[in-house]
Design a protein around this motif. Sequence first.
Motif, PDB file in Angstrom:
ATOM      1  N   ILE A 206       0.853  -1.196   0.000  1.00  0.00           N
ATOM      2  CA  ILE A 206       0.000   0.000   0.000  1.00  0.00           C
ATOM      3  C   ILE A 206       0.884   1.240   0.000  1.00  0.00           C
ATOM      4  CG2 ILE A 206      -1.812   1.263   1.230  1.00  0.00           C
ATOM      5  CD1 ILE A 206      -2.596  -1.477   2.496  1.00  0.00           C
ATOM      6  N   ARG A 207       0.511   2.222  -0.821  1.00  0.00           N
ATOM      7  CA  ARG A 207       1.269   3.466  -0.906  1.00  0.00           C
ATOM      8  C   ARG A 207       0.334   4.659  -0.745  1.00  0.00           C
ATOM      9  NH1 ARG A 207       3.866   0.480  -5.289  1.00  0.00           N
ATOM     10  NH2 ARG A 207       6.080   0.164  -4.837  1.00  0.00           N
ATOM     11  N   HIS A 208       0.820   5.694  -0.072  1.00  0.00           N
ATOM     12  CA  HIS A 208       0.096   6.961   0.062  1.00  0.00           C
ATOM     13  C   HIS A 208       0.784   8.017  -0.808  1.00  0.00           C
ATOM     14  CE1 HIS A 208      -1.711   6.132   4.359  1.00  0.00           C
ATOM     15  NE2 HIS A 208      -1.951   5.151   3.499  1.00  0.00           N
ATOM     16  N   TYR A 209      -0.037   8.834  -1.478  1.00  0.00           N
ATOM     17  CA  TYR A 209       0.477   9.931  -2.299  1.00  0.00           C
ATOM     18  C   TYR A 209      -0.262  11.213  -1.933  1.00  0.00           C
ATOM     19  CZ  TYR A 209       2.352   6.288  -5.429  1.00  0.00           C
ATOM     20  OH  TYR A 209       3.023   5.203  -5.946  1.00  0.00           O
ATOM     21  N   VAL A 210       0.424  12.335  -2.113  1.00  0.00           N
ATOM     22  CA  VAL A 210      -0.249  13.623  -2.012  1.00  0.00           C
ATOM     23  C   VAL A 210       0.278  14.510  -3.132  1.00  0.00           C
ATOM     24  CG1 VAL A 210       1.386  14.650  -0.344  1.00  0.00           C
ATOM     25  CG2 VAL A 210      -0.960  15.500  -0.495  1.00  0.00           C
ATOM     26  N   ASN A 211      -0.640  15.078  -3.901  1.00  0.00           N
ATOM     27  CA  ASN A 211      -0.297  15.899  -5.067  1.00  0.00           C
ATOM     28  C   ASN A 211       0.714  15.193  -5.966  1.00  0.00           C
ATOM     29  OD1 ASN A 211      -2.079  17.859  -4.246  1.00  0.00           O
ATOM     30  ND2 ASN A 211      -0.525  19.245  -3.458  1.00  0.00           N
ATOM     31  N   GLY A 212       0.516  13.876  -6.144  1.00  0.00           N
ATOM     32  CA  GLY A 212       1.346  13.088  -7.048  1.00  0.00           C
ATOM     33  C   GLY A 212       2.648  12.581  -6.476  1.00  0.00           C
ATOM     34  N   GLU A 213       2.969  12.933  -5.251  1.00  0.00           N
ATOM     35  CA  GLU A 213       4.235  12.544  -4.621  1.00  0.00           C
ATOM     36  C   GLU A 213       4.009  11.410  -3.620  1.00  0.00           C
ATOM     37  OE1 GLU A 213       7.931  14.767  -2.299  1.00  0.00           O
ATOM     38  OE2 GLU A 213       5.892  15.595  -2.131  1.00  0.00           O
ATOM     39  N   GLU A 214       4.781  10.337  -3.746  1.00  0.00           N
ATOM     40  CA  GLU A 214       4.669   9.245  -2.787  1.00  0.00           C
ATOM     41  C   GLU A 214       5.258   9.683  -1.456  1.00  0.00           C
ATOM     42  OE1 GLU A 214       6.424   4.771  -1.984  1.00  0.00           O
ATOM     43  OE2 GLU A 214       5.967   5.337  -4.075  1.00  0.00           O
ATOM     44  N   ILE A 215       4.475   9.529  -0.384  1.00  0.00           N
ATOM     45  CA  ILE A 215       4.926  10.001   0.928  1.00  0.00           C
ATOM     46  C   ILE A 215       5.058   8.881   1.959  1.00  0.00           C
ATOM     47  CG2 ILE A 215       4.048  12.339   0.637  1.00  0.00           C
ATOM     48  CD1 ILE A 215       1.570  11.503   2.254  1.00  0.00           C
TER      49      ILE A 215
END
Length: 265
Positions: A206-215
Motif C-alpha cells: 500500500i502506498r500513500h500519495y499527495v499531489n502526485g508525490e509518494e509520501i
Amino acid sequence: MKNIICLLLTGLLFVTSCKEKKAEAVAQKTEFNNWQPIFNGTNLDGWTPRITGHPLGENFGDTFRVSDGILSIRYDAYGDDFDNRFGAIYFNEKLANYRLKAEYRFVGETAPGAPEWGFRDSGIQFHSQSPASLKPDQPFPVSLEYNLHGGNGTDERPVGAICANGMFVELNGQKNTSYCTPPVIKRTFHEDQWVTLEIDVKDSLIRHYVNGEEILSYANPTYNPEHEIAKTLIFNGDARVKDGYISLQSNSHPIDFRKIELLKY
C-alpha cells in the motif's frame, strides 16, 4: 565482418529495447486512463452514511450533502455539542486491488463540543469492515486510514499518516507500534486549498500519495487478534486483510471532497 555483425546486433537490441519501453509506456498510459468516477457530483447514489448512534443509512443533520459537484461534510445541525457522533459515508462496493484518488479541502470551524484533535482532522478509511457490521455505539470501523490533517497557518501538520484501527501493518519490515505512523515525506497544507490524495493498494503493498508525490509505503495488513472486534474478522486462523470498504470520515471538522475516482487493477 565481425564488427559489422556486432553493430547490427547492437542496433537490433537498441530497437527492441526502445519498442519494449514504448509499449510499456503506452500500457501505463492506457491503464491510468481507466479512472472511473465513484461520486457523480449530483447526489449520494452509491454511498451509504453511517453515524454513531444512528441507524445505517440515516444522514443525521444532513451531515453529507452535495452541491456544485462537491460532497460536503457539515455539522451545522448538531447544535452546541458534537457528542462524539463520529461517522463516515461508505462506498457500497467491496474492493481489493485499486488506486483511489480524490481532492479535498478543509473549511470553516470545528464543530462545538468536538475533541481538540478534531481540528482540521479527517480521513479516508479503507480495507474496512462493512458498515452493516458496526455496532450501534462503535465510532470507527476496524480499518486502515489515510489520515487527513490541515495546517493551522503556522505549525507543521503533515498529511498522510497511516492509522491502523484493529490492524497491524509492516513499515520497512517491522510491525507498527503506534496507532498512527507519520508519513516519511512530510507535507503540510494551510488554509482552504484543494489537495489531491491517492491510495494505491496492490495485493499486500500500500502506498500513500499527495499531489502526485509518494509520501509513505507499507505492507501486509493483518487483523489484531487481541482487538475485540478485529478478532471476529479472522477466519480459519488467517488474519491477512485482503479487501474491504472505503469511506470518508465525518470527524467533526467541515471538509469537502470532489473528483473521487477509482482505478481497479
